[in-house]
Design a protein around this motif. Structure first.
Motif, PDB file in Angstrom:
ATOM      1  N   SER A 350     -12.744   0.406   1.950  1.00 45.52           N
ATOM      2  CA  SER A 350     -12.625   0.911   0.576  1.00 45.52           C
ATOM      3  C   SER A 350     -11.170   1.311   0.270  1.00 45.52           C
ATOM      4  O   SER A 350     -10.686   1.124  -0.826  1.00 45.52           O
ATOM      5  N   TYR A 351     -10.445   1.846   1.266  1.00 44.26           N
ATOM      6  CA  TYR A 351      -9.031   2.188   1.048  1.00 44.26           C
ATOM      7  C   TYR A 351      -8.220   0.940   0.687  1.00 44.26           C
ATOM      8  O   TYR A 351      -7.313   0.997  -0.133  1.00 44.26           O
ATOM      9  N   LEU A 352      -8.555  -0.169   1.346  1.00 41.86           N
ATOM     10  CA  LEU A 352      -7.750  -1.394   1.187  1.00 41.86           C
ATOM     11  C   LEU A 352      -7.608  -1.805  -0.273  1.00 41.86           C
ATOM     12  O   LEU A 352      -6.564  -2.302  -0.688  1.00 41.86           O
ATOM     13  N   SER A 353      -8.682  -1.615  -1.038  1.00 43.99           N
ATOM     14  CA  SER A 353      -8.611  -2.051  -2.437  1.00 43.99           C
ATOM     15  C   SER A 353      -7.846  -1.044  -3.295  1.00 43.99           C
ATOM     16  O   SER A 353      -7.493  -1.327  -4.430  1.00 43.99           O
ATOM     17  N   LYS A 354      -7.582   0.136  -2.722  1.00 45.32           N
ATOM     18  CA  LYS A 354      -6.871   1.166  -3.512  1.00 45.32           C
ATOM     19  C   LYS A 354      -5.374   1.214  -3.173  1.00 45.32           C
ATOM     20  O   LYS A 354      -4.607   1.894  -3.840  1.00 45.32           O
ATOM     21  N   ILE A 355      -5.002   0.543  -2.098  1.00 50.27           N
ATOM     22  CA  ILE A 355      -3.589   0.592  -1.667  1.00 50.27           C
ATOM     23  C   ILE A 355      -2.784  -0.447  -2.457  1.00 50.27           C
ATOM     24  O   ILE A 355      -3.238  -1.574  -2.637  1.00 50.27           O
ATOM     25  N   THR A 356      -1.574  -0.055  -2.903  1.00 49.37           N
ATOM     26  CA  THR A 356      -0.714  -0.996  -3.633  1.00 49.37           C
ATOM     27  C   THR A 356       0.432  -1.424  -2.731  1.00 49.37           C
ATOM     28  O   THR A 356       1.006  -0.595  -2.018  1.00 49.37           O
ATOM     29  N   TRP A 357       0.747  -2.706  -2.808  1.00 52.91           N
ATOM     30  CA  TRP A 357       1.889  -3.181  -2.040  1.00 52.91           C
ATOM     31  C   TRP A 357       3.165  -2.960  -2.846  1.00 52.91           C
ATOM     32  O   TRP A 357       3.181  -3.175  -4.068  1.00 52.91           O
ATOM     33  N   LYS A 358       4.210  -2.495  -2.177  1.00 57.82           N
ATOM     34  CA  LYS A 358       5.500  -2.280  -2.846  1.00 57.82           C
ATOM     35  C   LYS A 358       6.598  -2.899  -2.010  1.00 57.82           C
ATOM     36  O   LYS A 358       6.537  -2.843  -0.775  1.00 57.82           O
ATOM     37  N   ALA A 359       7.604  -3.470  -2.660  1.00 59.23           N
ATOM     38  CA  ALA A 359       8.729  -4.044  -1.920  1.00 59.23           C
ATOM     39  C   ALA A 359       9.478  -2.920  -1.205  1.00 59.23           C
ATOM     40  O   ALA A 359       9.608  -1.813  -1.754  1.00 59.23           O
ATOM     41  N   GLY A 360       9.899  -3.170   0.000  1.00 56.36           N
ATOM     42  CA  GLY A 360      10.635  -2.145   0.755  1.00 56.36           C
ATOM     43  C   GLY A 360      11.163  -2.772   2.030  1.00 56.36           C
ATOM     44  O   GLY A 360      11.250  -3.999   2.138  1.00 56.36           O
ATOM     45  N   THR A 361      11.456  -1.921   3.009  1.00 52.93           N
ATOM     46  CA  THR A 361      11.978  -2.444   4.275  1.00 52.93           C
ATOM     47  C   THR A 361      10.820  -2.833   5.181  1.00 52.93           C
ATOM     48  O   THR A 361       9.944  -2.008   5.456  1.00 52.93           O
ATOM     49  N   ILE A 362      10.852  -4.072   5.596  1.00 49.96           N
ATOM     50  CA  ILE A 362       9.748  -4.537   6.447  1.00 49.96           C
ATOM     51  C   ILE A 362       9.967  -4.075   7.884  1.00 49.96           C
ATOM     52  O   ILE A 362      11.067  -4.187   8.416  1.00 49.96           O
TER      53      ILE A 362
END
Ligand code: AMP
Ligand code: ZN
Length: 498
Positions: A350-362
């Motif tokens: 359920s967390y997975l669908s609430k997390i947003t991806w953001k550009a940053g340091t990989i």
């Protein structure tokens, strides 16, 4: 078609083999179903769950599976041998019902349990009593090939004759000489040419209710025959996968192989699969041992072993934490652990669908780890359905997901591509392949199925005038916020306390 190679441990050759279906993308799979003369227990559930995973993974890999799982409603004798009373007829006598009422009652109960456990229904669910003509035809073919003989209206498979041309006992590792020396003396023995011969058809005594006309007079088929006849009818003379519990290897599956070869000259199955047993206190769980737990006892917690009720998905998770070829011994500790583990995985989903991806340091290490687990999870499942290792992959992924969720519900340490594929694979494996689903009081399907079982159990208790059991169930449910309503016609329903 998914390019992933699938490996299956073939219990016939005793080696792990690359799975190559006869006619891809189609796959034919036959699994021995229940004998519907009593309630299915958790051990039975484990076996049907194993083959649910096989069916689900094959479907995930884009195979078109015809999955046949039978209902044994005749011919399974009490002693597992060629004598004694039919299990269903015996239960009918004890419950003072028609045998077909017993069949109906326990078939419905079986389906309720399968739904409760989120086990997918088969494509075809044929019953033995609906395929008497096919069984008689198969006996005729076996007799025409010289591998069966008639004595006083019963037909026996001639194992010694068969063994002269084809190997008998390879699947179960039995040696015919030993069987001839050690098989118990049983009723019908005086009719058989050899101790190891088994019945294809039994003449019905006067009092026998479940009987049919045949070229040899009134009688009924032997237990092993139905699976040979029905698998041939729906999947052909040779098909891909045949499954069942370990305990069916002998005599049931060994006899099936002999019957199919006896009828058409070649082995029926390319991959034999056997699921290991569920034990309780070190012994195979079984009704006759008196150590069985029923799914409804599990859900309500009304069993001396249990400290409380455990949900169907907790049990499903517990089973999947072991490879199907290992034994499982059920314990309170393992149930507790499974309950926690299941919650962890479902929270992560359920967390997975609430997390947003953001550009940053990989973070190269995290990226590599996520990609590794995303790839490994499918290859672990394709390595003989290793659900235990797949769950270990899920745990590793869930740790990352938890951290991201609790850090502003954002992730930037892995690439967008890796994150998207993690979201997809995690969901696909948890929901589609492992068949786990969210459980809550609003999950009406699971609750309804569980309540149907409980209401039926209570009805049985009332019919047997066990008022204390019936009251205990009502009170335990009330404490859990579920009100049972009894109507004048003897039926009951439930509602949630508002
Ligand atoms: P039955 O109705 O007894 O023919 O059993 C139905 C299926 O459940 C068969 O495939 C059995 O091998 C399987 N089974 C029975 N007892 C257990 C157990 N304790 N653990 C796992 N599978 C079982
Ligand atoms: Zn069978």
């Amino acid at each position: 078609m998914n390019s992933q190679s699938l490996y299956i441990y073939n219990s016939y050759t005793k080696s792990k083999e690359l799975f190559e279906p006869i006619n891809p993308p189609f796959v034919g799979m036959y699994v021995c179903g229940p004998t519907v003369y009593n309630d299915v227990h958790l051990g039975n559930v484990r076996t049907f769950l194993t083959f649910d995973i096989v069916f689900r993974l094959l479907t995930y890999l884009d195979y078109k599976v015809r999955y046949v799982r039978n209902i044994t409603d005749v011919g399974h004798l009490v002693d597992d041998a060629d004598h004694g009373e039919d299990k269903i007829a015996k239960k009918a006598r004890l419950e003072q019902l028609e045998p077909m009422e017993i069949v109906q009652k326990y078939t419905i109960g079986f389906h309720d349990v399968m739904r409760l456990m989120n086990i997918t229904p088969p494509s075809i669910e044929p019953s033995a009593s609906g395929h008497i003509i096919e069984q008689i035809e198969m006996i005729n073919n076996i007799m025409a090939n010289g591998f069966a003989y008639e004595v006083n209206g019963s037909i026996y498979f001639d194992v010694v004759q068969f063994n002269e041309q084809y190997p008998y006992g390879k699947l179960s590792g039995r040696v015919l000489e030993d069987l001839l020396a050690t098989t118990r003396e049983l009723d019908g023995q005086e009719e058989k040419r050899n101790k190891a011969d088994f019945a294809l058809w039994k003449k019905a005594d006067k009092g026998h209710i479940m009987k049919w006309n045949s070229p040899w007079g009134e009688g009924f088929p032997g237990w092993h025959l139905e699976c040979s006849a029905m698998s041939t009818k729906y999947l052909g003379k040779v098909f891909d996968i045949h499954g069942g519990g370990m305990d069916l290897k002998f005599p049931h599956h060994e006899s099936e192989i002999a019957q199919n070869i006896g009828a058409c000259g070649h082995a029926p199955v390319n991959y034999w699969m056997h699921s290991n047993m569920l034990n309780f206190n070190g012994k195979k769980m079984s009704k006759s041992e008196g150590n069985s737990i029923l799914p409804m006892e599990m859900v309500t917690g009304q069993h001396p072993l249990l400290d409380k009720g455990y949900s169907p998905m907790t049990l499903r998770f517990l089973f999947l934490q072991s490879h199907y070829s290992s034994e499982i011994d059920i314990s309170i500790k393992s149930l507790h652990d499974a309950e926690k583990g299941f919650k962890k995985i479902m929270n992560a989903l359920s967390y997975l669908s609430k997390i947003t991806w953001k550009a940053g340091t990989i973070n190269e290490a995290s990226e590599a780890d996520i990609v590794k687990h995303s790839n490994e999870i499918v290859s672990n499942l394709c390595d003989d359905f290793n659900t235990a290792k797949a769950i270990a992959n899920l745990y590793s992924m869930a740790s990352y997901i938890n951290t991201w969720y609790h850090q502003n519900q954002e992730v930037s340490e892995i690439s967008e591509e890796a994150f998207k594929s993690l979201q997809k694979i995690f969901r696909d494996i948890v929901i589609d392949v492992l068949g786990l689903k969210e459980e809550s009081s609003s999950d009406n399907n699971a609750l309804d199925a569980a309540m149907n079982l409980i209401i039926e159990l209570r009805k049985q208790a009332r019919a047997e005038k066990k008022w204390n059991v019936s009251d205990q169930i009502r009170d335990a449910l009330k404490t859990a916020g579920i009100i049972i309503k009894d109507s004048k016609d003897g039926n009951s329903s439930y509602e949630l306390e508002s």
